[in-house]
Enzyme design. Structure first.
Site, mmCIF file in Angstrom:
data_model
loop_
_atom_site.group_PDB
_atom_site.id
_atom_site.type_symbol
_atom_site.label_atom_id
_atom_site.label_comp_id
_atom_site.label_asym_id
_atom_site.label_seq_id
_atom_site.Cartn_x
_atom_site.Cartn_y
_atom_site.Cartn_z
ATOM 1 C CB CYS A 117 -0.861 0.044 1.259
ATOM 2 S SG CYS A 117 -2.146 -1.191 1.302
ATOM 3 C CD GLU A 136 -2.316 4.046 3.140
ATOM 4 O OE1 GLU A 136 -1.870 3.352 2.197
ATOM 5 O OE2 GLU A 136 -3.518 4.131 3.423
ATOM 6 C CB CYS A 153 -1.920 0.463 6.353
ATOM 7 S SG CYS A 153 -1.221 0.263 4.705
HETATM 8 O O1 DUR Z 1 -5.362 2.992 2.139
HETATM 9 C C1 DUR Z 1 -5.154 2.308 1.123
HETATM 10 C C2 DUR Z 1 -6.123 1.467 0.559
HETATM 11 C C3 DUR Z 1 -5.784 0.726 -0.554
HETATM 12 N N1 DUR Z 1 -4.545 0.821 -1.099
HETATM 13 C C4 DUR Z 1 -4.191 0.042 -2.299
HETATM 14 C C5 DUR Z 1 -3.962 -1.418 -2.083
HETATM 15 C C6 DUR Z 1 -4.287 -1.978 -3.454
HETATM 16 O O2 DUR Z 1 -3.160 -1.833 -4.297
HETATM 17 C C7 DUR Z 1 -5.384 -1.057 -3.964
HETATM 18 C C8 DUR Z 1 -6.775 -1.609 -3.833
HETATM 19 O O3 DUR Z 1 -7.071 -1.900 -2.522
HETATM 20 O O4 DUR Z 1 -5.254 0.143 -3.227
HETATM 21 C C9 DUR Z 1 -3.570 1.645 -0.565
HETATM 22 O O5 DUR Z 1 -2.463 1.744 -1.065
HETATM 23 N N2 DUR Z 1 -3.915 2.356 0.539
HETATM 24 ZN ZN ZN Z 2 -2.927 -0.501 3.403
#
Ligand code: DUR
Ligand code: ZN
Length: 150
Positions: free
Chosen positions: A76, A78, A113
């Site tokens: 992700c 974050e 996260c």
């Molecule tokens: O807070 C978030 C929520 C989702 N995603 C990404 C994970 C995945 O690649 C896509 C779909 O969930 O979004 C993030 O990076 N941060």
């Molecule tokens: Zn996440």
């Protein structure tokens, strides 16, 4: 989630526990998260996310989501931003801004996260604030309110 209180206007940021952050700083951090979002590699979900984390000594590290054919190897935005900062020796943070393509709601960190950030004060200071941008509005919540039900 109802524990998370979003201020509807930037003006309210000062009332929500981040007195040390100017509106200008928050706007810049949000802008950096929006720029980071453009680097997202998300061919599977088609969902782009960007994050920008501000250290206590005013450095900014950005991250985007990077997906993989083996889905759980993806990272992700974050966690990417936090890991980049930690890798460079920064562990004390003031705020993190998160941007997505959602235009009708604020993006909120996923369970993975939140677990990552629950590691403790050695990794994430609990005084960190979270900022979200959607529909021209800035929302924010504290670490405590985000983690209240985790
Ligand atoms: O807070 C978030 C929520 C989702 N995603 C990404 C994970 C995945 O690649 C896509 C779909 O969930 O979004 C993030 O990076 N941060
Ligand atoms: Zn996440």
């Amino acid at each position: 989630m109802d524990q998370v209180k979003f201020s509807r206007e930037v003006m309210h940021i000062k009332d929500r526990g981040s007195r040390h952050l100017s509106q200008e700083t928050v706007k810049k951090l949000i802008h950096r998260s929006q720029e980071a979002k453009k680097q997202a590699y998300s061919p599977y979900s088609k969902f782009r996310v960007g994050a920008a984390i501000l250290t206590t000594d005013n450095c900014v590290f950005t991250g985007c989501n990077v997906e993989n054919a083996c889905y759980n190897l993806g990272v992700c935005a974050e966690r990417n931003a936090i890991s980049k900062a930690v890798s460079e020796g920064y562990r004390n943070f003031t705020a993190i801004a998160i941007a997505s393509d959602l235009d009708d709601q604020f993006i909120s960190p996923c369970g993975g996260c939140r677990q990552f950030m629950r590691e403790g004060e050695d990794l994430i200071t609990s005084s960190i604030s979270f900022f979200f941008f959607s529909l021209g509005q800035i929302g924010m919540c504290t670490y405590q309110s985000l983690m209240a039900h985790t």
